[in-house]
Design a protein around this motif. Structure first.
Motif, PDB file in Angstrom:
ATOM      1  N   ALA A   1       0.843  -1.195   0.000  1.00 27.66           N
ATOM      2  CA  ALA A   1       0.000   0.000   0.000  1.00 27.66           C
ATOM      3  C   ALA A   1       0.876   1.243   0.000  1.00 27.66           C
ATOM      4  CB  ALA A   1      -0.905   0.004   1.227  1.00 27.66           C
ATOM      5  N   CYS A   2       0.386   2.316  -0.589  1.00 29.00           N
ATOM      6  CA  CYS A   2       1.153   3.552  -0.680  1.00 29.00           C
ATOM      7  C   CYS A   2       1.412   4.128   0.709  1.00 29.00           C
ATOM      8  CB  CYS A   2       0.385   4.586  -1.505  1.00 29.00           C
ATOM      9  SG  CYS A   2       0.071   4.120  -3.213  1.00 29.00           S
ATOM     10  N   PRO A   3       2.481   4.897   0.873  1.00 29.68           N
ATOM     11  CA  PRO A   3       2.694   5.602   2.143  1.00 29.68           C
ATOM     12  C   PRO A   3       1.486   6.477   2.484  1.00 29.68           C
ATOM     13  CG  PRO A   3       4.655   5.739   0.778  1.00 29.68           C
ATOM     14  CD  PRO A   3       3.585   5.143  -0.080  1.00 29.68           C
ATOM     15  N   GLY A   4       1.039   6.389   3.709  1.00 29.27           N
ATOM     16  CA  GLY A   4      -0.104   7.188   4.133  1.00 29.27           C
ATOM     17  C   GLY A   4      -1.453   6.617   3.755  1.00 29.27           C
ATOM     18  N   CYS A   5      -1.486   5.466   3.087  1.00 34.24           N
ATOM     19  CA  CYS A   5      -2.760   4.872   2.681  1.00 34.24           C
ATOM     20  C   CYS A   5      -3.603   4.549   3.909  1.00 34.24           C
ATOM     21  CB  CYS A   5      -2.508   3.603   1.868  1.00 34.24           C
ATOM     22  SG  CYS A   5      -4.029   2.758   1.352  1.00 34.24           S
ATOM     23  N   ALA A   6      -4.869   4.921   3.860  1.00 27.92           N
ATOM     24  CA  ALA A   6      -5.769   4.695   4.989  1.00 27.92           C
ATOM     25  C   ALA A   6      -6.336   3.277   5.007  1.00 27.92           C
ATOM     26  CB  ALA A   6      -6.912   5.700   4.945  1.00 27.92           C
ATOM     27  N   MET A   7      -6.254   2.600   3.892  1.00 28.71           N
ATOM     28  CA  MET A   7      -6.860   1.271   3.771  1.00 28.71           C
ATOM     29  C   MET A   7      -6.347   0.262   4.802  1.00 28.71           C
ATOM     30  SD  MET A   7      -6.758  -1.073   0.384  1.00 28.71           S
ATOM     31  CE  MET A   7      -4.962  -1.043   0.452  1.00 28.71           C
ATOM     32  N   PRO A   8      -5.018   0.149   5.038  1.00 29.71           N
ATOM     33  CA  PRO A   8      -4.552  -0.812   6.043  1.00 29.71           C
ATOM     34  C   PRO A   8      -5.094  -0.534   7.444  1.00 29.71           C
ATOM     35  CG  PRO A   8      -2.749  -0.155   4.618  1.00 29.71           C
ATOM     36  CD  PRO A   8      -3.890   0.755   4.310  1.00 29.71           C
ATOM     37  N   ILE A   9      -5.327   0.736   7.774  1.00 29.72           N
ATOM     38  CA  ILE A   9      -5.925   1.067   9.070  1.00 29.72           C
ATOM     39  C   ILE A   9      -7.301   0.438   9.168  1.00 29.72           C
ATOM     40  CG2 ILE A   9      -6.751   2.934  10.552  1.00 29.72           C
ATOM     41  CD1 ILE A   9      -4.652   4.741   9.288  1.00 29.72           C
ATOM     42  N   ALA A  10      -8.081   0.559   8.093  1.00 29.17           N
ATOM     43  CA  ALA A  10      -9.422  -0.027   8.073  1.00 29.17           C
ATOM     44  C   ALA A  10      -9.359  -1.542   8.178  1.00 29.17           C
ATOM     45  CB  ALA A  10     -10.146   0.386   6.793  1.00 29.17           C
ATOM     46  N   VAL A  11      -8.452  -2.165   7.412  1.00 29.01           N
ATOM     47  CA  VAL A  11      -8.357  -3.631   7.398  1.00 29.01           C
ATOM     48  C   VAL A  11      -7.998  -4.159   8.783  1.00 29.01           C
ATOM     49  CG1 VAL A  11      -7.082  -5.594   6.476  1.00 29.01           C
ATOM     50  CG2 VAL A  11      -7.846  -3.776   4.938  1.00 29.01           C
ATOM     51  N   LYS A  12      -7.031  -3.535   9.443  1.00 26.56           N
ATOM     52  CA  LYS A  12      -6.627  -3.997  10.766  1.00 26.56           C
ATOM     53  C   LYS A  12      -7.762  -3.856  11.778  1.00 26.56           C
ATOM     54  CE  LYS A  12      -1.690  -3.126  10.129  1.00 26.56           C
ATOM     55  NZ  LYS A  12      -0.517  -2.320  10.564  1.00 26.56           N
ATOM     56  N   ALA A  13      -8.515  -2.764  11.682  1.00 27.87           N
ATOM     57  CA  ALA A  13      -9.649  -2.575  12.586  1.00 27.87           C
ATOM     58  C   ALA A  13     -10.737  -3.615  12.330  1.00 27.87           C
ATOM     59  CB  ALA A  13     -10.212  -1.164  12.425  1.00 27.87           C
ATOM     60  N   ILE A  14     -10.924  -3.976  11.066  1.00 26.99           N
ATOM     61  CA  ILE A  14     -11.910  -5.002  10.711  1.00 26.99           C
ATOM     62  C   ILE A  14     -11.495  -6.357  11.262  1.00 26.99           C
ATOM     63  CG2 ILE A  14     -12.916  -6.306   8.785  1.00 26.99           C
ATOM     64  CD1 ILE A  14     -12.607  -3.665   7.127  1.00 26.99           C
ATOM     65  N   LEU A  15     -10.233  -6.738  11.038  1.00 33.00           N
ATOM     66  CA  LEU A  15      -9.758  -8.054  11.457  1.00 33.00           C
ATOM     67  C   LEU A  15      -9.692  -8.185  12.973  1.00 33.00           C
ATOM     68  CD1 LEU A  15      -6.961  -8.654   8.811  1.00 33.00           C
ATOM     69  CD2 LEU A  15      -9.189  -9.770   8.946  1.00 33.00           C
ATOM     70  N   LYS A  16      -9.550  -7.078  13.664  1.00 33.51           N
ATOM     71  CA  LYS A  16      -9.587  -7.120  15.125  1.00 33.51           C
ATOM     72  C   LYS A  16     -10.943  -7.607  15.606  1.00 33.51           C
ATOM     73  CE  LYS A  16      -8.522  -4.321  19.196  1.00 33.51           C
ATOM     74  NZ  LYS A  16      -8.090  -2.986  19.689  1.00 33.51           N
ATOM     75  N   ALA A  17     -11.977  -7.329  14.822  1.00 29.51           N
ATOM     76  CA  ALA A  17     -13.331  -7.766  15.179  1.00 29.51           C
ATOM     77  C   ALA A  17     -13.636  -9.173  14.675  1.00 29.51           C
ATOM     78  CB  ALA A  17     -14.359  -6.783  14.623  1.00 29.51           C
ATOM     79  N   THR A  18     -13.167  -9.509  13.479  1.00 27.79           N
ATOM     80  CA  THR A  18     -13.511 -10.815  12.906  1.00 27.79           C
ATOM     81  C   THR A  18     -12.718 -11.951  13.526  1.00 27.79           C
ATOM     82  OG1 THR A  18     -11.852 -10.722  11.132  1.00 27.79           O
ATOM     83  CG2 THR A  18     -14.011  -9.722  10.682  1.00 27.79           C
ATOM     84  N   GLY A  19     -11.454 -11.677  13.923  1.00 29.44           N
ATOM     85  CA  GLY A  19     -10.580 -12.757  14.330  1.00 29.44           C
ATOM     86  C   GLY A  19     -10.208 -13.608  13.130  1.00 29.44           C
ATOM     87  N   SER A  20      -9.672 -14.793  13.396  1.00 28.67           N
ATOM     88  CA  SER A  20      -9.166 -15.651  12.326  1.00 28.67           C
ATOM     89  C   SER A  20     -10.233 -16.529  11.689  1.00 28.67           C
ATOM     90  CB  SER A  20      -8.048 -16.544  12.857  1.00 28.67           C
ATOM     91  OG  SER A  20      -8.537 -17.366  13.915  1.00 28.67           O
ATOM     92  N   ASN A  21     -11.386 -16.662  12.342  1.00 25.29           N
ATOM     93  CA  ASN A  21     -12.417 -17.579  11.855  1.00 25.29           C
ATOM     94  C   ASN A  21     -13.299 -16.874  10.824  1.00 25.29           C
ATOM     95  OD1 ASN A  21     -13.292 -20.215  11.923  1.00 25.29           O
ATOM     96  ND2 ASN A  21     -14.846 -19.848  13.468  1.00 25.29           N
ATOM     97  N   VAL A  22     -12.698 -16.508   9.705  1.00 23.92           N
ATOM     98  CA  VAL A  22     -13.382 -15.706   8.703  1.00 23.92           C
ATOM     99  C   VAL A  22     -12.828 -16.054   7.331  1.00 23.92           C
ATOM    100  CG1 VAL A  22     -11.716 -13.804   8.895  1.00 23.92           C
ATOM    101  CG2 VAL A  22     -14.030 -13.321   8.095  1.00 23.92           C
TER     102      VAL A  22
END
Length: 302
Positions: free
Chosen positions: A16-37
């Motif tokens: 992802a590009c420097p400063g891209c906001a997308m990884p912030i969103a993905v990490k916040a999503i995966l914190k909720a889903t866990g690995s069983n997804v």
């Protein structure tokens, strides 16, 4: 140990590009889903930056779909899990606004209509960033893109931004929410809530793009925050059986503070009639504040 395990769901080294906001969103999503997804993602910035062959940033099962059919692929995954009696595994789509608002909206509508038990998440960077910053249905009014350039006859995108959360609500699905990378805990909370609901769910996450919007890479979170504080990016959650709950704004910031941070709106501040066009955008924010009660409803926290 728990934090170390969570970090392995989406690992460093993606492109992802420097400063891209997308990884912030993905990490916040995966914190909720866990690995069983099982995740499904259409072609776009997320796909090209996390899965360049033979590498992958994903620590969970992840499926790449075509631009137009992420929702349809997810319904197939859901059907396979039902056949195998694996109701414990969540199915989540993470797709950009191009594959959601425009090219994939037919498949998305079908997913909603058939009531599949899937959470669809759109990370919205408001244009087709992966292919060169072309306008999408999520591009804001008067924003400059490669296909809505500024000239004598045009002031950028002259069309209104599509209200996709409202379109999702019109399908009668049980849960619809909006979020912003400026408030990652709010993203995680809303994903957790959505996953507890049976049926189709939709969450839109506002994710500024330094390259496409024209701002310094260290300003991504601040740009996102200003969008929320101006009322242009309202944060809320609702559904047929869920009363509207919004993130309130104590004192709305003028939209000018948000627009001046971005190169895609710089033309509005170099024209003799620029104040007129900024005032039109201010009207959009004011309408959001009034229509959704952003200054009167209880805060959603985050």
């Amino acid at each position: 140990m728990k934090e170390q395990y969570q970090d392995k769901l989406f690992v460093p080294g993606h492109r992802a590009c420097p400063g891209c906001a997308m990884p912030i969103a993905v990490k916040a999503i995966l914190k909720a889903t866990g690995s069983n997804v099982i995740l499904v993602s259409s072609t776009g910035c997320l796909e090209v930056s996390t899965s360049p062959y033979p590498y992958s940033a994903w620590g969970v099962p992840w499926v790449h779909s075509l631009f137009e059919n992420a929702a349809a692929i997810a319904t197939g995954v859901e059907a396979a899990l039902k056949f195998r009696k694996r109701e414990d595994v969540r199915v989540v789509v993470i797709s950009g606004d191009g594959g959601t608002y425009d090219i994939g909206i037919g498949a998305l509508s079908g997913m909603f209509e058939r009531r599949h038990n899937i959470l669809y998440i759109c990370y919205n960077n408001e244009a087709y960033m992966n292919t060169g910053v072309q306008r999408s249905g999520a591009t804001p009014y008067l924003a400059a893109t490669m296909t809505t350039q500024v000239g004598k006859a045009e002031l950028g995108n002259m069309l209104p931004k599509k209200n996709l959360p409202a379109i999702a609500l019109a399908h009668g699905i049980p849960y619809v929410a909006t979020a912003s990378i400026a408030f990652p805990h709010d993203i995680t909370r809303k994903v957790e809530r959505a996953l507890k609901i049976v049926g189709p769910k939709f969450i839109e996450i506002h994710a500024p793009c330094p390259v496409g919007w024209g701002f310094d890479t260290e300003l991504s979170v601040e740009v996102a925050r200003q969008g929320v504080l101006s009322g242009l990016i309202p944060l809320y959650e609702t559904g047929p059986d869920i009363p509207l709950k919004v993130r309130t704004i104590r004192k709305p910031e003028p939209v000018e503070s948000y627009l001046k941070l971005q190169g895609r709106f710089k033309h509005l501040f170099s024209r003799p009639d620029g104040e007129k066009w900024v005032a039109e955008i201010q009207t959009i924010a004011d309408d959001n504040i009034k229509r959704l009660g952003l200054m009167s409803q209880p805060s959603s926290g985050g």
